[in-house]
Motif scaffolding. Structure first.
Motif, PDB file in Angstrom:
ATOM      1  N   ALA A  48       0.822  -1.217   0.000  1.00 16.35           N
ATOM      2  CA  ALA A  48       0.000   0.000   0.000  1.00 16.35           C
ATOM      3  C   ALA A  48       0.856   1.268   0.000  1.00 16.35           C
ATOM      4  N   THR A  49       2.074   1.193   0.598  1.00 14.28           N
ATOM      5  CA  THR A  49       2.905   2.397   0.738  1.00 14.28           C
ATOM      6  C   THR A  49       4.256   2.278   0.041  1.00 14.28           C
ATOM      7  N   GLY A  50       4.664   1.041  -0.283  1.00 11.57           N
ATOM      8  CA  GLY A  50       5.995   0.821  -0.849  1.00 11.57           C
ATOM      9  C   GLY A  50       7.100   0.927   0.196  1.00 11.57           C
ATOM     10  N   GLN A  51       6.713   1.046   1.482  1.00 13.82           N
ATOM     11  CA  GLN A  51       7.688   1.206   2.565  1.00 13.82           C
ATOM     12  C   GLN A  51       7.904  -0.117   3.300  1.00 13.82           C
ATOM     13  N   PRO A  52       9.138  -0.311   3.829  1.00 16.23           N
ATOM     14  CA  PRO A  52       9.378  -1.522   4.619  1.00 16.23           C
ATOM     15  C   PRO A  52       8.604  -1.491   5.930  1.00 16.23           C
ATOM     16  N   THR A  53       8.153  -2.656   6.354  1.00 17.08           N
ATOM     17  CA  THR A  53       7.421  -2.771   7.620  1.00 17.08           C
ATOM     18  C   THR A  53       7.883  -4.069   8.281  1.00 17.08           C
ATOM     19  N   GLY A  54       7.653  -4.205   9.582  1.00 18.60           N
ATOM     20  CA  GLY A  54       8.112  -5.431  10.234  1.00 18.60           C
ATOM     21  C   GLY A  54       7.796  -5.473  11.709  1.00 18.60           C
ATOM     22  N   LEU A  55       8.039  -6.635  12.276  1.00 15.91           N
ATOM     23  CA  LEU A  55       7.904  -6.807  13.726  1.00 15.91           C
ATOM     24  C   LEU A  55       8.890  -7.853  14.209  1.00 15.91           C
ATOM     25  N   HIS A 103      -3.358 -10.150  18.227  1.00 15.00           N
ATOM     26  CA  HIS A 103      -4.439  -9.454  17.497  1.00 15.00           C
ATOM     27  C   HIS A 103      -4.262  -7.937  17.560  1.00 15.00           C
ATOM     28  N   THR A 104      -3.470  -7.460  18.520  1.00 24.01           N
ATOM     29  CA  THR A 104      -3.258  -6.012  18.664  1.00 24.01           C
ATOM     30  C   THR A 104      -2.156  -5.489  17.743  1.00 24.01           C
ATOM     31  N   SER A 105      -1.458  -6.374  17.038  1.00 20.07           N
ATOM     32  CA  SER A 105      -0.349  -5.913  16.188  1.00 20.07           C
ATOM     33  C   SER A 105      -0.858  -5.014  15.059  1.00 20.07           C
ATOM     34  N   THR A 106      -0.234  -3.850  14.913  1.00 17.38           N
ATOM     35  CA  THR A 106      -0.592  -2.952  13.813  1.00 17.38           C
ATOM     36  C   THR A 106       0.276  -3.240  12.582  1.00 17.38           C
ATOM     37  N   SER A 107       1.383  -3.937  12.777  1.00 20.69           N
ATOM     38  CA  SER A 107       2.278  -4.238  11.643  1.00 20.69           C
ATOM     39  C   SER A 107       1.859  -5.494  10.891  1.00 20.69           C
ATOM     40  N   TRP A 108       1.275  -6.476  11.597  1.00 17.18           N
ATOM     41  CA  TRP A 108       0.929  -7.718  10.915  1.00 17.18           C
ATOM     42  C   TRP A 108      -0.052  -7.498   9.744  1.00 17.18           C
ATOM     43  N   PRO A 109      -1.095  -6.682   9.912  1.00 19.40           N
ATOM     44  CA  PRO A 109      -1.981  -6.470   8.750  1.00 19.40           C
ATOM     45  C   PRO A 109      -1.226  -5.908   7.542  1.00 19.40           C
ATOM     46  N   ARG A 110      -0.193  -5.098   7.788  1.00 22.49           N
ATOM     47  CA  ARG A 110       0.605  -4.560   6.676  1.00 22.49           C
ATOM     48  C   ARG A 110       1.498  -5.647   6.080  1.00 22.49           C
ATOM     49  N   LEU A 111       2.071  -6.473   6.965  1.00 21.94           N
ATOM     50  CA  LEU A 111       2.939  -7.554   6.486  1.00 21.94           C
ATOM     51  C   LEU A 111       2.137  -8.576   5.685  1.00 21.94           C
ATOM     52  N   ALA A 132       1.379  -8.106   1.972  1.00 23.63           N
ATOM     53  CA  ALA A 132       2.468  -8.341   1.012  1.00 23.63           C
ATOM     54  C   ALA A 132       2.374  -9.802   0.575  1.00 23.63           C
ATOM     55  N   LYS A 133       2.667 -10.077  -0.673  1.00 20.86           N
ATOM     56  CA  LYS A 133       2.571 -11.469  -1.144  1.00 20.86           C
ATOM     57  C   LYS A 133       3.543 -12.364  -0.383  1.00 20.86           C
ATOM     58  N   ARG A 134       4.738 -11.808  -0.129  1.00 22.19           N
ATOM     59  CA  ARG A 134       5.755 -12.565   0.592  1.00 22.19           C
ATOM     60  C   ARG A 134       6.373 -11.702   1.667  1.00 22.19           C
ATOM     61  N   PHE A 135       6.942 -12.359   2.663  1.00 25.34           N
ATOM     62  CA  PHE A 135       7.675 -11.627   3.685  1.00 25.34           C
ATOM     63  C   PHE A 135       8.968 -12.367   3.958  1.00 25.34           C
ATOM     64  N   CYS A 136       9.858 -11.699   4.699  1.00 25.90           N
ATOM     65  CA  CYS A 136      11.157 -12.285   5.008  1.00 25.90           C
ATOM     66  C   CYS A 136      11.262 -12.466   6.514  1.00 25.90           C
ATOM     67  N   ILE A 137      11.625 -13.667   6.931  1.00 23.03           N
ATOM     68  CA  ILE A 137      11.829 -13.944   8.358  1.00 23.03           C
ATOM     69  C   ILE A 137      13.343 -13.937   8.583  1.00 23.03           C
ATOM     70  N   ASN A 138      13.837 -12.877   9.228  1.00 22.90           N
ATOM     71  CA  ASN A 138      15.271 -12.738   9.497  1.00 22.90           C
ATOM     72  C   ASN A 138      15.584 -13.334  10.860  1.00 22.90           C
ATOM     73  N   ILE A 139      16.489 -14.300  10.905  1.00 25.12           N
ATOM     74  CA  ILE A 139      16.899 -14.870  12.193  1.00 25.12           C
ATOM     75  C   ILE A 139      17.989 -13.956  12.749  1.00 25.12           C
ATOM     76  N   LEU A 140      17.674 -13.256  13.832  1.00 27.55           N
ATOM     77  CA  LEU A 140      18.620 -12.250  14.327  1.00 27.55           C
ATOM     78  C   LEU A 140      19.844 -12.907  14.961  1.00 27.55           C
ATOM     79  N   ALA A 141      20.973 -12.238  14.774  1.00 27.58           N
ATOM     80  CA  ALA A 141      22.251 -12.748  15.277  1.00 27.58           C
ATOM     81  C   ALA A 141      22.618 -12.039  16.571  1.00 27.58           C
ATOM     82  N   GLU A 142      23.576 -12.615  17.299  1.00 21.96           N
ATOM     83  CA  GLU A 142      24.009 -11.992  18.562  1.00 21.96           C
ATOM     84  C   GLU A 142      24.452 -10.561  18.275  1.00 21.96           C
ATOM     85  N   GLY A 143      24.111  -9.663  19.182  1.00 19.21           N
ATOM     86  CA  GLY A 143      24.460  -8.261  19.002  1.00 19.21           C
ATOM     87  C   GLY A 143      23.401  -7.471  18.249  1.00 19.21           C
TER      88      GLY A 143
END
Ligand SMILES: Cc1cc2nc3c(=O)[nH]c(=O)nc-3n(C[C@H](O)[C@H](O)[C@H](O)COP(=O)(O)O)c2cc1C
Length: 165
Positions: free
Chosen positions: A34-41, A62-70, A73-84
């Protein structure tokens, strides 16, 4: 069915005890069509589910405001965060803020945000959603993935940590 806590079950105690379960943390990201902007949680409810077909899952409040935006999108990326990468997690858990104001990213094969320095990335789409109390369990189909030789960011009892040898 909407539910409530069993009268003698204290929500603070529920959180305290469940916080003893150590997890990793993922950053679920997408470009909001809808906005062309990155979104995430940030989420620590992530798990592997199935190899054939390749499925993973996570839970979203259910209270997440980012999930409806995510999810639009047809696809999303799940980033496994690293130490630090505590700061990445903190930025992506900040409600209402421009979460990507100070975050670098580069596109995954389908154009979703990959966070540099993450231990792994998984490109996925929604396969099924199941209501579960005040959250939805999201089952996602994996389309592409990759990993780097990095140690994970850990989350335990409300604190960020790292593996020690
Ligand atoms: C370590 C950590 C783990 C989290 N795990 C989840 C989770 O599994 N599911 C969820 O819905 N929110 C989780 N959150 C909260 C979200 O990252 C975010 O704060 C929430 O979705 C509110 O932001 P939003 O309105 O932009 O969605 C977590 C936050 C932190 C800091």
């Amino acid at each position: 069915m909407s539910g409530s806590l069993t009268p003698d079950l204290d929500p603070v105690e529920f959180r305290r005890v469940l916080g003893h379960f150590a997890t990793g943390v993922v950053a679920i990201t997408a470009i909001d069509p809808a906005t062309g902007q990155p979104t995430g949680l940030a989420a620590n409810s992530f798990t592997s589910v199935s190899l054939d077909p390749p499925l993973v899952a996570f839970c979203v409040a259910h209270t997440s405001t980012s999930w409806p935006r995510l999810r639009r999108a047809k696809r999303f990326c799940i980033n496994i965060l690293a130490e630090g990468q505590d700061e990445v997690c903190i930025a992506l858990s900040r409600r209402g803020a421009d979460k990507f104001a100070d975050l670098a990213w580069h596109p995954s094969p389908s154009g979703e945000p990959v966070i540099p320095g993450a231990a792994g990335w998984i490109e996925a789409s929604v396969d099924a959603e199941h209501r579960a109390g005040d959250h939805d369990i999201v089952v996602a189909r994996v389309h592409a993935l990759g990993a780097e030789d990095r140690l994970p960011l850990l989350f335990f009892r409300g604190m960020y940590g790292r593996l020690s040898a």
